[in-house]
Design an enzyme around this catalytic site. Structure first.
Site, short mmCIF file in Angstrom:
data_model
loop_
_atom_site.label_atom_id
_atom_site.label_comp_id
_atom_site.label_asym_id
_atom_site.label_seq_id
_atom_site.Cartn_x
_atom_site.Cartn_y
_atom_site.Cartn_z
CB CYS A 11 -6.55 -0.09 3.00
SG CYS A 11 -8.33 -0.20 3.28
CG HIS A 20 -7.02 1.30 -1.59
ND1 HIS A 20 -6.47 0.07 -1.31
CD2 HIS A 20 -8.14 1.38 -0.84
CE1 HIS A 20 -7.21 -0.58 -0.44
NE2 HIS A 20 -8.25 0.20 -0.13
CD GLU A 61 -3.66 -0.08 -3.61
OE1 GLU A 61 -3.20 0.93 -3.02
OE2 GLU A 61 -4.47 -0.86 -3.07
#
Lengths: 257, 207
Positions: B83, B189, B191
């Protein structure tokens, strides 16, 4: 099969949390225990929920500490975005939740009482971190913002307030119709369409989901970005994989696992 | 295969989610409190959310830039920017006035919504990506199912098309992933992107 080309409409289970346990009331009263929030979160993540919202309705002074611990547990267990709402009144509250692993925070009454809080949070953490939640009820021919779970009417007209929140730096709007919440008769598609057409930020529909068709309707009729519900998911009345399969068959873009 | 990942300890939010996922993959994360602690890194992840200038100022004022340049450009240590972390790799951003790290040619531009082509900003939610380069850390799966979680208002425009690995469509096609030698960047993202995110981070650990 078509190749996915755009943003998926999001399905968001909402977990009302009190003293570390999930509860859900009908019209915000008569709370029933609906289980352990971390376990529920993990299950929803596996089922294909796109995001989760935890709404803290704890009233004690220990609230922040309890919530930070919950956020840490959730962040360890699941890898989809999640939002924390309830009792966030200042930058320090938001900071503690961000550091514990929350992706977004949702502010409601605190923003109505102190609109500058939206500006401060957006400046400190970015607009993507700030959801402004709005509880609305139809009163005397107007949609009016209400506080404290719909009990206290304000002076603010709903659409005006949402536009103000957007201009102050809200990254997303979570709109709950108190007239529809708990009825299981469908979302407030009229108001949701008006709001969605009037703003340039994502809108989450909330209040009234009772059947799969209600999700189809809200996306087809209003083009909102996401739909949120609680009890229909918690009690297994609607299963997320089934819901997404039907949405996909209707030509609505969804994320499948 | 280097599974020990260093993450610079910046105040740019949500490092914890990255740590959790790397740990779940069997990797180890070392949070480097100072630029000196980063200097032995064999693999780096640079996460980040927030404003471009706030982040670049922190990298500059706390002395991270020199050690990052040395590791990434001279020692070819693999780095993954996530990001805002990826956005730092470019030359500059419309969001701020400070220069980026300048490792990848190009700049960041704000999304534009027009009457003819209205879009919501931020670009927020799960979007499909289209992979343009076969050999990358993007997992090879059935492409129609490959969706990642995005949340951003600015997007990268690559100066060198060879760096562009994947795009996403939000009003128009925008940069979703880049790679230039040992420098990897994703706008989304991983994650927060469940199984596809985990597969991507696993590939980065295997680099």
């Amino acid at each position: 099969m078509t190749i996915a080309t755009m943003l998926a409409k999001r399905i968001i289970p909402c977990l009302d949390v009190k003293d570390g346990r999930t509860v859900k009331g009908v019209n915000f009263v008569d709370l029933r225990d609906a289980g352990d929030p971390v376990e529920l979160a993990w299950n929803y993540s596996r089922q294909g929920a796109d995001e989760l919202v935890f709404l803290d309705i704890t009233a004690t002074h220990e609230r922040r500490k309890t919530m930070v611990e919950l956020v840490k547990s959730v962040a360890r267990q699941i890898s989809i975005p999640f939002t924390i709402g309830g009792g966030i009144n200042e930058i320090a509250d938001a900071d503690a939740l961000l550091n514990a692993g929350a992706d977004k925070i949702s502010i409601n009454s605190a923003a109505v009482r102190n609109p500058a809080l939206i500006d401060e949070l957006a400046k400190a953490f970015g607009v993507q971190f700030v959801i402004v939640a709005v509880d609305t009820r139809f009163n005397d021919g107007k949609n009016i913002v209400h506080l404290n779970g719909g009990r206290i009417p304000t002076e603010k007209e709903t659409l005006n307030w949402i536009k103000e929140a957007e201009s102050r730096g809200a990254g997303e709007i979570l709109l709950t119709s108190m007239d529809h919440d708990g009825t299981k008769a469908g979302f407030d598609n009229g108001l949701l369409k008006t709001v969605n057409d009037a703003v340039n930020i994502p809108v989450i529909a909330s209040g009234g989901a009772g059947a799969v068709e209600h999700f189809v309707d809200v996306f087809e009729r209003t083009n909102v970005d996401a739909a949120l519900a609680a009890s229909v998911f918690h009690y297994g009345e609607i299963l997320i994989p089934d819901l997404k399969g039907i949405l996909q068959n209707k030509g609505i873009e969804v994320r499948l696992n | 295969m280097e599974t020990i990942v260093h993450i610079p300890n910046l105040s740019l939010g949500n490092t914890l989610s990255v740590v959790n996922m790397i740990n779940r993959l069997g990797g180890e994360v070392i949070i480097a409190a100072t630029p000196d602690e980063l200097s032995s890194a064999k693999k780096i992840i640079l996460p980040g959310v927030g404003a471009f200038d706030v982040g670049m100022r922190e990298l500059k004022d706390l002395g991270w830039i020199d050690v990052l340049n040395k590791l990434v450009l001279e020692q070819n240590v693999p780095i993954l920017g996530i990001c805002l972390g990826m956005q730092f790799f470019f030359e500059d951003s419309e969001e701020g006035v400070l220069p980026g790290l300048g490792w990848i040619p190009g700049r960041l531009k704000r999304f534009v919504s027009t009457e003819e082509n209205p879009i919501k900003i931020p670009h927020m939610g799960w979007n499909a990506i289209h992979v343009h380069q076969p050999d990358s850390i993007i997992p090879v799966m059935n492409e129609e199912e490959l969706r990642y979680y995005f949340v951003h208002s600015y997007h990268a425009i690559c100066g060198d098309i060879n760096d562009l690995v994947a795009t996403a469509h939000h009003g128009y096609d925008v940069t979703a992933a880049v790679q230039r030698n040992n420098i990897y960047g994703v706008q989304f993202h991983p994650e927060k992107s469940h199984s596809f995110g985990m597969a991507l981070l696993k590939n980065f650990l295997s680099v």
